[in-house]
Design a protein around this motif. Structure first.
Motif, mmCIF file in Angstrom:
data_model
loop_
_atom_site.group_PDB
_atom_site.id
_atom_site.type_symbol
_atom_site.label_atom_id
_atom_site.label_comp_id
_atom_site.label_asym_id
_atom_site.label_seq_id
_atom_site.Cartn_x
_atom_site.Cartn_y
_atom_site.Cartn_z
ATOM 1 N N ARG A 14 27.611 4.523 -5.906
ATOM 2 C CA ARG A 14 27.195 6.018 -5.779
ATOM 3 C C ARG A 14 26.035 6.048 -5.621
ATOM 4 N NH1 ARG A 14 32.233 7.255 -5.490
ATOM 5 N NH2 ARG A 14 33.417 7.390 -7.409
ATOM 6 N N PRO A 15 25.566 6.500 -4.233
ATOM 7 C CA PRO A 15 24.132 6.512 -3.968
ATOM 8 C C PRO A 15 23.642 7.382 -4.611
ATOM 9 C CG PRO A 15 25.542 7.055 -2.102
ATOM 10 C CD PRO A 15 26.219 6.487 -3.077
ATOM 11 N N PRO A 16 22.344 7.036 -5.111
ATOM 12 C CA PRO A 16 21.561 8.264 -5.887
ATOM 13 C C PRO A 16 20.886 9.191 -4.798
ATOM 14 C CG PRO A 16 20.287 6.071 -5.804
ATOM 15 C CD PRO A 16 21.519 5.973 -5.092
ATOM 16 N N HIS A 17 20.454 10.279 -5.429
ATOM 17 C CA HIS A 17 19.457 11.211 -4.630
ATOM 18 C C HIS A 17 18.148 10.724 -4.264
ATOM 19 C CE1 HIS A 17 17.242 14.720 -3.318
ATOM 20 N NE2 HIS A 17 18.419 15.190 -3.038
ATOM 21 N N PRO A 18 17.813 10.701 -3.101
ATOM 22 C CA PRO A 18 16.616 9.959 -2.733
ATOM 23 C C PRO A 18 15.182 10.607 -3.493
ATOM 24 C CG PRO A 18 17.380 11.150 -1.007
ATOM 25 C CD PRO A 18 18.310 11.104 -1.887
ATOM 26 N N GLY A 19 15.448 11.916 -4.017
ATOM 27 C CA GLY A 19 14.408 12.476 -4.719
ATOM 28 C C GLY A 19 13.996 11.622 -5.920
ATOM 29 N N GLY A 20 15.076 11.218 -6.681
ATOM 30 C CA GLY A 20 15.080 10.485 -7.812
ATOM 31 C C GLY A 20 14.398 9.088 -7.368
ATOM 32 N N MET A 21 14.581 8.357 -6.436
ATOM 33 C CA MET A 21 13.989 7.356 -6.047
ATOM 34 C C MET A 21 12.453 7.489 -5.797
ATOM 35 S SD MET A 21 17.194 5.733 -3.870
ATOM 36 C CE MET A 21 16.562 4.160 -3.827
ATOM 37 N N PHE A 22 12.100 8.533 -5.045
ATOM 38 C CA PHE A 22 10.811 9.366 -4.721
ATOM 39 C C PHE A 22 9.928 9.148 -6.160
ATOM 40 C CE2 PHE A 22 7.489 12.327 -4.476
ATOM 41 C CZ PHE A 22 6.655 11.859 -3.500
ATOM 42 N N LYS A 23 10.686 9.837 -7.125
ATOM 43 C CA LYS A 23 10.125 9.889 -8.469
ATOM 44 C C LYS A 23 9.871 8.628 -8.971
ATOM 45 C CE LYS A 23 11.053 11.662 -12.969
ATOM 46 N NZ LYS A 23 10.401 10.336 -13.742
ATOM 47 N N ILE A 55 13.379 18.640 -4.584
ATOM 48 C CA ILE A 55 13.588 17.448 -4.061
ATOM 49 C C ILE A 55 13.752 16.342 -4.851
ATOM 50 C CG2 ILE A 55 12.975 15.587 -2.591
ATOM 51 C CD1 ILE A 55 11.558 17.795 -0.740
ATOM 52 N N VAL A 56 12.475 16.028 -5.959
ATOM 53 C CA VAL A 56 12.730 15.144 -7.088
ATOM 54 C C VAL A 56 13.819 15.183 -7.943
ATOM 55 C CG1 VAL A 56 11.567 14.408 -8.968
ATOM 56 C CG2 VAL A 56 10.212 14.710 -6.754
ATOM 57 N N ASN A 57 14.278 16.372 -8.222
ATOM 58 C CA ASN A 57 15.476 16.827 -9.031
ATOM 59 C C ASN A 57 16.634 16.959 -8.340
ATOM 60 O OD1 ASN A 57 13.837 16.895 -11.615
ATOM 61 N ND2 ASN A 57 13.001 18.808 -10.883
ATOM 62 N N GLY A 58 16.804 16.484 -7.320
ATOM 63 C CA GLY A 58 18.062 16.401 -6.608
ATOM 64 C C GLY A 58 18.758 17.696 -6.191
ATOM 65 N N HIS A 59 18.050 18.889 -6.057
ATOM 66 C CA HIS A 59 18.461 20.083 -5.719
ATOM 67 C C HIS A 59 18.468 20.270 -4.178
ATOM 68 C CE1 HIS A 59 19.018 21.158 -10.120
ATOM 69 N NE2 HIS A 59 17.883 20.846 -10.136
ATOM 70 N N ASP A 60 17.367 19.878 -3.445
ATOM 71 C CA ASP A 60 16.921 19.871 -2.064
ATOM 72 C C ASP A 60 17.206 18.596 -1.382
ATOM 73 O OD1 ASP A 60 17.022 22.697 -2.155
ATOM 74 O OD2 ASP A 60 14.875 22.921 -2.296
ATOM 75 N N PRO A 61 17.466 18.308 -0.306
ATOM 76 C CA PRO A 61 17.417 17.093 0.519
ATOM 77 C C PRO A 61 16.010 16.888 0.834
ATOM 78 C CG PRO A 61 18.202 18.821 1.969
ATOM 79 C CD PRO A 61 18.060 19.534 0.441
ATOM 80 N N ILE A 62 15.807 15.677 1.335
ATOM 81 C CA ILE A 62 14.608 15.371 2.015
ATOM 82 C C ILE A 62 14.807 15.536 3.421
ATOM 83 C CG2 ILE A 62 13.174 13.429 2.744
ATOM 84 C CD1 ILE A 62 13.628 12.054 -0.030
ATOM 85 N N SER A 63 14.179 16.326 3.929
ATOM 86 C CA SER A 63 14.136 16.755 5.520
ATOM 87 C C SER A 63 13.599 15.804 6.415
ATOM 88 C CB SER A 63 13.484 18.119 5.590
ATOM 89 O OG SER A 63 12.299 18.144 5.354
ATOM 90 N N GLN A 85 19.064 9.684 2.294
ATOM 91 C CA GLN A 85 19.577 10.896 2.094
ATOM 92 C C GLN A 85 21.011 11.185 2.693
ATOM 93 O OE1 GLN A 85 17.906 13.841 0.541
ATOM 94 N NE2 GLN A 85 20.120 14.435 0.736
ATOM 95 N N LEU A 86 21.184 10.535 3.867
ATOM 96 C CA LEU A 86 22.540 10.564 4.620
ATOM 97 C C LEU A 86 23.411 9.864 3.665
ATOM 98 C CD1 LEU A 86 24.165 11.105 7.169
ATOM 99 C CD2 LEU A 86 23.616 8.744 8.043
ATOM 100 N N ASP A 87 23.269 8.687 3.228
ATOM 101 C CA ASP A 87 24.260 7.982 2.018
ATOM 102 C C ASP A 87 24.659 9.023 1.032
ATOM 103 O OD1 ASP A 87 24.001 5.726 3.716
ATOM 104 O OD2 ASP A 87 22.807 4.495 2.591
ATOM 105 N N TYR A 88 23.677 9.508 0.483
ATOM 106 C CA TYR A 88 23.779 10.349 -0.681
ATOM 107 C C TYR A 88 24.735 11.665 -0.317
ATOM 108 C CZ TYR A 88 23.246 13.799 -4.514
ATOM 109 O OH TYR A 88 23.639 14.841 -5.324
ATOM 110 N N ASP A 89 24.396 12.226 0.934
ATOM 111 C CA ASP A 89 25.147 13.507 1.421
ATOM 112 C C ASP A 89 26.589 13.221 1.615
ATOM 113 O OD1 ASP A 89 22.899 14.934 1.087
ATOM 114 O OD2 ASP A 89 22.204 14.889 3.344
ATOM 115 N N LEU A 90 26.956 12.036 2.472
ATOM 116 C CA LEU A 90 28.201 11.528 2.379
ATOM 117 C C LEU A 90 28.951 11.381 1.529
ATOM 118 C CD1 LEU A 90 29.810 11.018 5.295
ATOM 119 C CD2 LEU A 90 28.892 8.577 5.043
#
Length: 125
Positions: A14-23, A55-63, A85-90
């Motif tokens: 289950r790919p994580p949102h990249p915002g969490g990875m940024f954090k 973004i960090v909280n996973g509410h918006d994507p990384i553009s 981001q694509l992996d997460y969105d998919l």
């Protein structure tokens, strides 16, 4: 095989949102890196604290623009952020459609290809 791993292992991911990875990688202190506050990171990126927080909280994507700004600061590559981001969105879209990866047409075609190739070779002989 997908991403050089056993396909069954990949299907469970289950790919994580990249915002969490940024954090985890930029904001939090790790291995001697002191980390920084959300305000500091937002200022370096030239965005508002609210924008980065979403973004960090996973509410918006990384553009694309955000990924390029992060890359310019040496915080990974734009390609890497956008792939995450694509992996997460998919994965989220499949979850909404209740369509596991194993039933996607591309994976089914990939699973049939070796058998089809063998039968094609048999027909040619």
């Amino acid at each position: 095989m997908i991403l050089g791993t056993d396909e069954s292992d990949y299907l469970r991911v289950r790919p994580p949102h990249p915002g969490g990875m940024f954090k985890d990688g930029v904001l939090d202190a790790v291995d001697g890196y002191p980390g920084m506050t959300l305000n500091e990171a937002a200022a370096k990126l030239g965005v508002s604290r609210v924008t980065l927080s979403r973004i960090v909280n996973g509410h918006d994507p990384i553009s694309i623009n955000m990924a390029l700004k992060m890359e310019a600061l040496g915080w990974g590559t734009a390609d890497g952020w956008l792939k995450q981001q694509l992996d997460y969105d998919l994965a989220q879209a499949r979850k909404r459609l209740n369509q596991p990866l194993a039933k996607s047409p591309a994976v089914l075609r990939a699973k049939r290809m070796p058998a089809e190739t063998e039968s094609d070779a048999t027909k040619a002989a």
